[in-house]
Motif scaffolding. Structure first.
Motif, short mmCIF file in Angstrom:
data_model
loop_
_atom_site.label_atom_id
_atom_site.label_comp_id
_atom_site.label_asym_id
_atom_site.label_seq_id
_atom_site.Cartn_x
_atom_site.Cartn_y
_atom_site.Cartn_z
N ALA A 1 21.54 -0.92 -10.87
CA ALA A 1 21.04 -0.44 -9.58
C ALA A 1 21.32 -1.45 -8.47
CB ALA A 1 19.54 -0.17 -9.67
N VAL A 2 21.06 -2.73 -8.73
CA VAL A 2 21.28 -3.77 -7.72
C VAL A 2 22.77 -3.88 -7.40
CG1 VAL A 2 21.12 -6.24 -7.25
CG2 VAL A 2 19.19 -5.04 -8.30
N THR A 3 23.61 -3.82 -8.43
CA THR A 3 25.06 -3.88 -8.20
C THR A 3 25.52 -2.71 -7.34
OG1 THR A 3 25.42 -4.97 -10.33
CG2 THR A 3 27.32 -3.89 -9.33
N ALA A 4 25.00 -1.51 -7.65
CA ALA A 4 25.37 -0.32 -6.87
C ALA A 4 24.92 -0.46 -5.42
CB ALA A 4 24.75 0.92 -7.51
N MET A 5 23.71 -0.99 -5.21
CA MET A 5 23.19 -1.13 -3.84
C MET A 5 23.90 -2.23 -3.06
SD MET A 5 21.13 1.32 -3.40
CE MET A 5 22.48 2.12 -4.33
N ASN A 6 24.38 -3.24 -3.77
CA ASN A 6 25.17 -4.27 -3.08
C ASN A 6 26.47 -3.68 -2.54
OD1 ASN A 6 23.33 -6.33 -3.47
ND2 ASN A 6 24.23 -6.99 -5.41
N LYS A 7 27.03 -2.72 -3.27
CA LYS A 7 28.24 -2.04 -2.78
C LYS A 7 27.92 -1.22 -1.53
CE LYS A 7 30.40 -1.64 -7.35
NZ LYS A 7 30.82 -0.69 -8.43
N VAL A 8 26.75 -0.55 -1.54
CA VAL A 8 26.33 0.23 -0.37
C VAL A 8 26.08 -0.70 0.81
CG1 VAL A 8 24.55 1.79 0.54
CG2 VAL A 8 25.37 2.06 -1.81
N GLN A 9 25.53 -1.88 0.53
CA GLN A 9 25.28 -2.86 1.59
C GLN A 9 26.59 -3.29 2.25
OE1 GLN A 9 23.34 -6.41 0.21
NE2 GLN A 9 22.79 -7.10 2.26
N LEU A 10 27.64 -3.48 1.44
CA LEU A 10 28.94 -3.86 1.98
C LEU A 10 29.51 -2.77 2.88
CD1 LEU A 10 30.57 -5.51 -1.19
CD2 LEU A 10 29.74 -6.67 0.87
N GLY A 11 29.08 -1.52 2.61
CA GLY A 11 29.55 -0.41 3.44
C GLY A 11 28.83 -0.32 4.77
N GLY A 12 27.84 -1.21 5.00
CA GLY A 12 27.16 -1.27 6.29
C GLY A 12 25.98 -0.35 6.42
N TYR A 13 25.54 0.30 5.33
CA TYR A 13 24.44 1.25 5.42
C TYR A 13 23.08 0.55 5.39
CZ TYR A 13 27.59 5.23 4.75
OH TYR A 13 28.57 6.17 4.91
N ILE A 14 22.98 -0.54 4.66
CA ILE A 14 21.71 -1.25 4.54
C ILE A 14 21.94 -2.74 4.75
CG2 ILE A 14 20.57 0.41 3.00
CD1 ILE A 14 21.44 -1.15 0.62
N ARG A 15 20.89 -3.42 5.17
CA ARG A 15 21.02 -4.85 5.47
C ARG A 15 20.63 -5.74 4.29
NH1 ARG A 15 17.10 -8.14 6.94
NH2 ARG A 15 15.72 -6.40 7.49
N GLU A 16 19.59 -5.33 3.54
CA GLU A 16 19.04 -6.23 2.53
C GLU A 16 18.64 -5.44 1.28
OE1 GLU A 16 15.74 -9.82 2.47
OE2 GLU A 16 15.28 -8.00 3.61
N VAL A 17 18.90 -6.02 0.12
CA VAL A 17 18.50 -5.46 -1.17
C VAL A 17 17.65 -6.49 -1.89
CG1 VAL A 17 19.25 -4.50 -3.38
CG2 VAL A 17 20.64 -4.13 -1.33
N THR A 18 16.40 -6.16 -2.19
CA THR A 18 15.54 -7.05 -2.96
C THR A 18 14.94 -6.27 -4.13
OG1 THR A 18 13.62 -6.51 -1.57
CG2 THR A 18 14.94 -8.44 -0.95
N PHE A 19 14.45 -6.98 -5.12
CA PHE A 19 13.85 -6.30 -6.27
C PHE A 19 12.70 -7.12 -6.84
CE2 PHE A 19 17.26 -8.88 -8.05
CZ PHE A 19 16.66 -9.46 -9.17
N ASP A 20 11.85 -6.45 -7.59
CA ASP A 20 10.68 -7.08 -8.22
C ASP A 20 10.50 -6.47 -9.61
OD1 ASP A 20 8.27 -8.14 -8.99
OD2 ASP A 20 7.21 -7.67 -7.13
N LYS A 21 10.59 -7.29 -10.64
CA LYS A 21 10.47 -6.80 -12.01
C LYS A 21 9.02 -6.80 -12.50
CE LYS A 21 13.46 -7.65 -15.15
NZ LYS A 21 14.35 -8.30 -16.15
N GLU A 22 8.14 -7.50 -11.79
CA GLU A 22 6.76 -7.65 -12.27
C GLU A 22 5.87 -6.56 -11.69
OE1 GLU A 22 5.88 -9.83 -14.62
OE2 GLU A 22 8.01 -10.34 -14.68
N VAL A 23 6.22 -5.31 -11.95
CA VAL A 23 5.45 -4.19 -11.43
C VAL A 23 5.24 -3.14 -12.53
CG1 VAL A 23 6.34 -4.50 -9.09
CG2 VAL A 23 7.49 -2.90 -10.64
#
Length: 462
Positions: free
Chosen positions: A369-391
């Motif tokens: 998921a993070v890898t996929a969203m980093n690709k979307v970020q490179l496309g200029g759609y989003i600025r920041e991708v963060t995640f939290d596993k402790e949920v």
């Protein structure tokens, strides 16, 4: 009737299963049986498959085969002594095939999804032989059927195959004739493609097998025999005074199974719902208990919330960026990328500003998921991708919540008083489920607080 792994875990369990089947046949019922692997066997098959692929040294294939054989032979001789010699010939043929595929995987150092499905289906291949033999020993005509023989046709999605519509007429023609004067025993968890390639239906897929067979034969009821008294108001390992729910709707059961309740497989309800077949959950070890019945319209008691459950081993992914605001195509870019990466999104929440989107994914899908969203970020759609596993995700379920004012207020007021911070909220359009995300350390506390808030330990049906 479907019997799970603990229900056929040893000779005493299988003898108990035979007794249950005998009782209901004597009452005039025609019964088809779906059976899981003996408890622990599927996990062992997963482990040996991974080991033979990765091991540089000689893997313990022979020791594994010897151990599995001894376990099943011991049980078989105890429950069907007159059938043991003949049935062991069949079991040895299957174990020979298993040995060959494990050896081939070790030599190639490659475990494909297709090969893995073939390997992990062996637990049911063995247990069905034993239960069928035990029924014959008791004087009941019985024939074991693998998924292919029973008519369960699936797509080619190995590991989590979907059953196709053409299965129904095949099941009807192959299973019903065997029910008139005997009890067919269908190997759960497995089916096959149209070309006869073995597939599996995902973890706990034997429930799904039972629902598919039940729908295929137009059963009066589908019974899931397990090791608990029914569907509970919450996880009894966490909530000591959790109560069995006598009746629950299809929708409520689907929501609960999707959000972590382990009694039913998430896909079990759909085939039954399409045919309007009640699904009854019973305890093999306490067969006199009434259990739970899943119906189209369950009896509505005075409480609006039926149950509370939660899922751990999930991760929260946050996407942020002002450029998301008012920009067409952002959601399409996000979810297309996730889909192409094979990521299943369990929950979605978006702020009204459109500048933030939060997603819940399984821990196993986080990296993808993070890898996929980093690709979307490179496309200029989003600025920041963060995640939290402790949920973890907590779900409050009940069809009575639909149109009932103040439920969300009660939920979040109770959590606030208990100092549980809510990180994300989502509610379906059916209003039968309010789900939210909290820190992993707060998950069990949230469960207890809400179970008490809605008095789920009390039987209000009277």
């Amino acid at each position: 009737m479907k019997f799970g792994g603990t229900s056929v875990g040893d000779e005493e369990c299988i003898a108990r299963v035979v007794s249950i089947i005998e009782q209901y046949r004597k009452e005039g019922n025609e019964i088809a049986v779906v059976v899981s692997a003996m408890s622990g066997v599927t996990d062992q098959l997963h482990a040996i498959a991974a080991e033979v692929e990765s091991s540089k040294d000689t893997p313990p294939i022979e020791a594994f085969i010897t151990s599995i054989r001894a376990k099943h032979e011991s049980v078989l001789k105890a429950v069907a002594p007159d059938e043991a010699e003949t049935v062991m010939v069949e079991i040895d043929k299957r174990l020979s095939n298993l040995r060959n595929i494990l050896t081939a995987i070790h030599n190639l150092r490659e475990l494909t999804p297709r090969s893995k499905d073939y390997i992990i289906s062996f637990g049911e291949r063995l247990s069905a032989q034993i239960l069928s033999a035990a029924l014959r020993q008791a004087g009941i005509k019985s024939q074991p059927l693998n998924g292919c023989q029973a008519g369960i046709v699936t797509n080619e999605r190995h590991g989590c195959a979907q059953v196709l519509p053409e299965s129904e007429p095949k099941i009807k023609s192959r299973v019903i004739p065997l029910m008139h004067d005997g009890v067919p025993v269908v190997m759960g968890y497995m089916g096959c493609t149209g070309d006869g390639i073995v597939t599996t239906l995902g973890r706990s897929g034997s429930d799904y097998s039972a629902a598919i067979v039940g729908a295929g034969i137009d059963a009066d009821e589908i019974w899931i025999w397990t090791d608990v008294d029914g569907i509970m108001t919450s996880d009894p390992r966490i909530i000591n005074d959790a109560r069995v729910i006598p009746e629950i709707s299809y929708l409520e059961a689907m929501e609960l199974s999707y959000f972590g309740a382990e009694v039913l497989h998430p896909r079990t309800i759909e085939p039954a719902m399409q045919k309007g077949i009640p699904v009854r959950v019973k305890n093999t070890f306490n067969p006199s208990a009434k259990g739970s019945c899943v119906l189209a319209q369950a009896h509505r008691d005075s409480r609006v919330v039926k149950a509370i459950t939660f899922i751990d081993k999930v991760s929260l992914v946050n996407l942020a960026g002002a450029q998301m605001f008012g920009r067409p195509g952002v959601a399409r870019a996000i979810f297309t990328s996730l889909a192409e990466s094979g990521v299943n999104v369990m929950m979605i929440s978006q702020g009204s500003s459109e500048a933030n989107i939060s997603l819940i994914v399984d821990d196993d899908h986080l990296n993808a998921a993070v890898t996929a969203m980093n690709k979307v970020q490179l496309g200029g759609y989003i600025r920041e991708v963060t995640f939290d596993k402790e949920v973890c995700v907590v779900a409050v379920v009940g069809v009575g919540m639909a149109g009932a004012p103040g439920i969300a207020g009660r939920i979040f007021t109770a959590l606030g008083k208990a100092e549980v911070n809510v990180m994300m909220i989502s509610q379906g359009s059916s209003e039968a489920n309010v789900s939210f995300v909290v820190a992993h350390e707060d998950g069990r506390k949230a469960l207890r607080v809400l179970h008490d808030e809605f008095r789920l330990s009390e039987d209000l049906s009277e």
